[in-house]
Design an enzyme around this catalytic site. Structure first.
Site, PDB file in Angstrom:
ATOM      1  N   ASN A   1      -0.368   4.559  -0.170  1.00 22.59           N
ATOM      2  CA  ASN A   1      -0.970   5.820   0.288  1.00 22.59           C
ATOM      3  C   ASN A   1      -1.706   5.721   1.621  1.00 22.59           C
ATOM      4  OD1 ASN A   1      -3.040   4.277  -0.574  1.00 22.59           O
ATOM      5  ND2 ASN A   1      -4.025   5.840  -1.848  1.00 22.59           N
TER       6      ASN A   1
ATOM      7  N   ASP B   1       0.852  -1.201   0.000  1.00 16.43           N
ATOM      8  CA  ASP B   1       0.000   0.000   0.000  1.00 16.43           C
ATOM      9  C   ASP B   1       0.880   1.241   0.000  1.00 16.43           C
ATOM     10  OD1 ASP B   1      -1.928   1.928   0.393  1.00 16.43           O
ATOM     11  OD2 ASP B   1      -2.083   1.554   2.558  1.00 16.43           O
TER      12      ASP B   1
ATOM     13  N   ASP C   1      -4.493 -10.594 -15.621  1.00 13.34           N
ATOM     14  CA  ASP C   1      -5.531 -11.585 -15.375  1.00 13.34           C
ATOM     15  C   ASP C   1      -6.694 -11.240 -16.295  1.00 13.34           C
ATOM     16  OD1 ASP C   1      -7.059 -13.589 -13.977  1.00 13.34           O
ATOM     17  OD2 ASP C   1      -5.776 -13.195 -12.248  1.00 13.34           O
TER      18      ASP C   1
ATOM     19  N   ASP D   1      -4.174   3.887   2.729  1.00 16.26           N
ATOM     20  CA  ASP D   1      -5.597   3.572   2.883  1.00 16.26           C
ATOM     21  C   ASP D   1      -5.814   2.100   3.254  1.00 16.26           C
ATOM     22  OD1 ASP D   1      -5.054   2.299   0.516  1.00 16.26           O
ATOM     23  OD2 ASP D   1      -6.684   3.228  -0.624  1.00 16.26           O
TER      24      ASP D   1
ATOM     25  N   HIS E   1      -3.593 -17.373  -5.024  1.00 20.05           N
ATOM     26  CA  HIS E   1      -4.502 -16.600  -4.168  1.00 20.05           C
ATOM     27  C   HIS E   1      -5.764 -17.364  -3.767  1.00 20.05           C
ATOM     28  CE1 HIS E   1      -6.111 -16.406  -8.138  1.00 20.05           C
ATOM     29  NE2 HIS E   1      -7.223 -15.855  -7.694  1.00 20.05           N
ATOM     30  N   ASP E   2      -5.979 -18.550  -4.336  1.00 19.68           N
ATOM     31  CA  ASP E   2      -7.148 -19.357  -3.983  1.00 19.68           C
ATOM     32  C   ASP E   2      -6.796 -20.538  -3.087  1.00 19.68           C
ATOM     33  OD1 ASP E   2      -8.805 -17.843  -5.671  1.00 19.68           O
ATOM     34  OD2 ASP E   2      -8.445 -19.164  -7.392  1.00 19.68           O
TER      35      ASP E   2
ATOM     36  N   ASP F   1      -8.770 -16.586 -16.383  1.00 18.04           N
ATOM     37  CA  ASP F   1      -9.612 -17.087 -15.300  1.00 18.04           C
ATOM     38  C   ASP F   1     -10.658 -18.083 -15.818  1.00 18.04           C
ATOM     39  OD1 ASP F   1     -10.183 -16.513 -12.398  1.00 18.04           O
ATOM     40  OD2 ASP F   1     -12.181 -16.150 -13.210  1.00 18.04           O
TER      41      ASP F   1
ATOM     42  N   ASP G   1      -1.732  -1.254  -3.896  1.00 15.27           N
ATOM     43  CA  ASP G   1      -2.036  -0.494  -5.108  1.00 15.27           C
ATOM     44  C   ASP G   1      -0.871  -0.539  -6.100  1.00 15.27           C
ATOM     45  OD1 ASP G   1      -0.171   1.468  -4.019  1.00 15.27           O
ATOM     46  OD2 ASP G   1      -1.806   2.034  -2.668  1.00 15.27           O
TER      47      ASP G   1
ATOM     48  N   GLU H   1      -6.579 -21.036 -16.696  1.00 13.84           N
ATOM     49  CA  GLU H   1      -6.981 -21.717 -15.465  1.00 13.84           C
ATOM     50  C   GLU H   1      -8.069 -22.702 -15.842  1.00 13.84           C
ATOM     51  OE1 GLU H   1      -8.587 -20.697 -10.978  1.00 13.84           O
ATOM     52  OE2 GLU H   1      -9.585 -19.929 -12.735  1.00 13.84           O
TER      53      GLU H   1
HETATM   54  O1  TEU Z   1     -10.970 -19.454  -9.544  1.00 17.57           O
HETATM   55  C1  TEU Z   1     -11.789 -20.466 -10.033  1.00 17.57           C
HETATM   56  C2  TEU Z   1     -11.868 -21.761  -9.314  1.00 17.57           C
HETATM   57  O2  TEU Z   1     -12.327 -22.698  -9.943  1.00 17.57           O
HETATM   58  C3  TEU Z   1     -11.484 -22.010  -7.919  1.00 17.57           C
HETATM   59  O3  TEU Z   1     -10.145 -21.987  -7.693  1.00 17.57           O
HETATM   60  C4  TEU Z   1     -12.324 -21.190  -6.972  1.00 17.57           C
HETATM   61  O4  TEU Z   1     -11.891 -19.896  -6.819  1.00 17.57           O
HETATM   62  C5  TEU Z   1     -12.445 -21.771  -5.609  1.00 17.57           C
HETATM   63  O5  TEU Z   1     -11.210 -21.794  -4.984  1.00 17.57           O
HETATM   64  C6  TEU Z   1     -13.183 -23.040  -5.636  1.00 17.57           C
HETATM   65  O6  TEU Z   1     -13.160 -23.674  -4.436  1.00 17.57           O
HETATM   66  C7  TEU Z   1     -10.922 -18.259 -10.243  1.00 17.57           C
HETATM   67  C8  TEU Z   1     -10.132 -17.240  -9.470  1.00 17.57           C
HETATM   68  O7  TEU Z   1      -8.819 -17.680  -9.327  1.00 17.57           O
HETATM   69  C9  TEU Z   1     -10.829 -16.968  -8.177  1.00 17.57           C
HETATM   70  O8  TEU Z   1     -10.108 -16.114  -7.347  1.00 17.57           O
HETATM   71  C10 TEU Z   1     -12.181 -16.386  -8.492  1.00 17.57           C
HETATM   72  O9  TEU Z   1     -12.915 -16.223  -7.328  1.00 17.57           O
HETATM   73  C11 TEU Z   1     -12.970 -17.265  -9.455  1.00 17.57           C
HETATM   74  O10 TEU Z   1     -12.198 -17.729 -10.551  1.00 17.57           O
HETATM   75  C12 TEU Z   1     -14.118 -16.490 -10.061  1.00 17.57           C
HETATM   76  O11 TEU Z   1     -13.624 -15.517 -10.926  1.00 17.57           O
HETATM   77 CA    CA Z   2      -3.511   2.108  -1.243  1.00 16.21          CA
END
Ligand code: TEU
Ligand code: CA
Length: 581
Positions: free
Chosen positions: A52, A50, A127, A54, A356-357, A229, A58, A284
């Site tokens: 700034n 971050d 993405d 908030d 991130h998932d 995605d 960013d 993905e």
């Molecule tokens: O993820 C799609 C997906 O099939 C999974 O990984 C899902 O997010 C979840 O973990 C199922 O248990 C993609 C993105 O990476 C995710 O962050 C998004 O939320 C999702 O698509 C929808 O756009």
């Molecule tokens: Ca910020």
């Protein structure tokens, strides 16, 4: 006159042919596939840096940390979505594909990031979220007004059943029905994710045109690729029958995943966009098999460069994905080795432990106990980075960042975790005591706590209040401490990356699994020409026996996480090393 004209024609023809040859050669050169040699670093912008105060990461924050990434040695940055979004699913619900999310900055900030990154020799991959948009996207706002208008067919609309209930029993990924009744239009729309993420109708050529135009617009800006995605879900079957019950709702996947026209649409995307630029593309594709991957990302299928498969991170139990079970090592090895074998020479792997998932790699596959955290993080990195494919590092993985110690359901920020807790626990299907260890182990929030930069307040991520709490272990685990310690996980990653640049056998070598039945050791060979590599990784928290194969006696140790690798025919807990012959 006649002769002159003929001469002129002949000359033009020669010139044209030369030009064609030149273009052909150029595009051949472009196929040299830099992305096979590259290492990718994934940034989740909201939680990276971050600038700034908030509390929200960013673009200027990212710019300020480019030197850190350069030092690590990565080649490509994949940023999770930075487009305008109401943030129902943190940017995976886009309301304007050609604008930057206000909280992240402006388009000028983006252009600056792209320039600065390029100056440093770093590439930027965007993405691309085009299975669905936000319900606040202009297309949807128009579409819900009625069938008649020119956006009427941009989404997947259906009438309800006689009794007014949803068209079928499908459940959405984030809980509830996959259909939402829209009062304005008087019909249901399909949303495979949250109700604020309506699915686009890819069967409508106008939708494909819009998407391709938008992609071309970003490519002309000079971006270096796309991570796509849930791209395997863009084509749905015409018939949409009830799915097999999975809990309260039916399973949509046979009708929506790897659908009838997905390859046709990706080939069209390749013709209309991808083939015109020198890009890296990764799809993905949850649920993909190696043979399907050879279609999505085959050497000459003209679709994508590679896909993400999820077999090695998908463990399903009584409560679906929510469980705390660790995959047996033999199974993990079987999966990863099968992908190595079956894509060899035909397609290209992407290699990852987390994103991130997913929960944090060291917590899921290694051991985040302070005693073993650093050793096991290095071991996991060795295991992954020596395989064939393009490695992806998720922000903080290079520091050995761990899962978050959640206190209660009120700690969740992620829409998926919040809904899952509602659906399984509050509804009484399973008790809190039983469900809690499951959901905390795999919640996506584990990966989304702020990046730990130093040991100051809020880990140096922000001067304000972070949108999500920092992991309390930031005083020990942070980038500043790692950069000061020559033995840190950071420098180990740096070394792995530099080895990949130096030894083609790491990128291209043939893969062979050894000791397939061991529940403790992950051992494999790579071979290219007269070079051979032995990769030895112990997943055990205790000492194990290991006989060095004879053909590697006297080889050179390229990297190891203990000072005396394989000493006395033994491996220390979480020991890892690589021998080159
Ligand atoms: O993820 C799609 C997906 O099939 C999974 O990984 C899902 O997010 C979840 O973990 C199922 O248990 C993609 C993105 O990476 C995710 O962050 C998004 O939320 C999702 O698509 C929808 O756009
Ligand atoms: Ca910020």
């Amino acid at each position: 006159m006649e002769i002159e004209r003929e001469l002129y024609q002949a000359l033009t023809e020669i010139l044209m042919r030369a030009k064609d040859k030149f273009i052909e050669r150029k595009s051949e050169e472009m196929k040299t596939s830099w992305w096979k040699e590259a290492v990718v670093y994934q940034i989740y912008p909201r939680s990276f840096m971050d600038s700034n105060g908030d509390g929200i990461g960013d673009l200027q924050g990212i710019i300020s940390r480019l030197d850190y990434l350069k030092k690590l040695g990565i080649d490509v940055i994949w940023m999770s979505p930075v487009y305008q979004s109401p943030n129902d699913d943190n940017g995976y619900d886009i309301s304007d594909y050609r604008a930057i999310m206000e909280e992240f900055g402006t388009m000028e900030d983006f252009d600056e990031l792209l320039d600065r990154a390029h100056e440093k020799g770093l590439k930027i991959v965007m993405d691309l979220v085009v299975n669905h948009t936000s319900d606040e996207h202009r297309w949807f706002v128009e579409s819900r007004k009625g069938k008649g208008n020119s956006y009427g067919d941009y989404y997947i609309w259906r009438d309800g059943k006689e009794d007014g209930s949803a068209p079928n029993n499908w459940g959405a990924c984030f809980g509830g029905s996959a259909w939402k009744f829209d009062e304005e239009r008087g019909q249901y729309y399909l949303h495979l994710f949250s109700e604020k993420q309506p699915d686009l109708n890819w069967d409508n050529p106008a939708v494909r045109r819009e998407v391709f135009d938008m992609m071309n617009w970003w490519c002309r800006k000079g971006i270096d690729g796309f991570r796509m995605d849930v791209i395997s879900m863009i084509s749905k079957t015409k018939d949409m029958p009830d799915g097999k019950l999975k809990g309260l709702y039916g399973d949509y996947s046979p009708y929506c995943v790897h659908g009838p026209k997905v390859h046709e649409y990706l080939q069209e995307m390749n013709r209309e966009v991808l083939s015109k630029y020198d890009l890296m593309t990764v799809g993905e594709t949850a649920g993909v098999t190696p043979s399907q991957a050879c279609l999505y990302a085959g050497n000459d299928t003209h679709e994508l460069n590679m896909v993400f498969q999820f077999e090695h991170v998908d463990v399903h139990g009584k409560y679906g994905k929510w469980n705390s079970v660790r995959m047996p090592l033999t199974k993990l090895k079987e999966i990863l080795s099968r992908w190595q074998r079956e894509l060899a020479g035909k397609a290209w792997n992407s290699l990852f432990w987390d994103n991130h998932d997913q929960p944090r790699a060291v917590s899921r596959f290694g051991n985040d106990d302070p005693k073993w955290r650093v050793l096991s993080a290095k071991m996991l990195a060795t295991c992954l980075h020596m395989m064939q494919g393009t490695p992806y590092i998720y922000q903080g993985e290079e520091l050995g960042m761990t899962n978050y110690p959640f206190h209660g359901p009120e700690d969740f920020h992620d829409i998926e975790s919040i809904h899952a807790y509602e659906e399984w626990c509050r509804s009484g299907i399973v008790s809190h005591e039983e469900f809690w260890p499951c959901i905390t182990k795999v919640s996506r929030d584990n990966a989304r706590t702020p990046m730990q930069w130093d040991d100051s307040e809020q880990a140096g991520f922000t001067k304000g209040t972070p949108w999500m709490p920092v992991n309390p272990n930031y005083r020990e685990i942070n980038a500043q401490a790692a950069l000061k310690d020559p033995d840190s996980v950071f420098y180990y990653y740096q070394k792995l990356i530099s080895l990949r640049k130096r030894y083609p056998v790491i990128v291209h070598g043939e893969y062979k699994l050894l000791l397939a039945d061991s529940e403790e050791l992950f051992v494999y060979e790579r071979a290219l020409g007269n070079k051979k590599l032995l990769v030895v990784c112990s997943f055990a928290d205790k000492e194990t026996r290991f006989e060095m194969p004879e053909d590697f006696a006297g080889g050179e140790c390229l990297i190891s996480n203990y000072p005396e690798p394989g000493k006395d025919g033994k491996l220390q807990p979480y020991e890892a090393f690589v021998i080159l012959m």
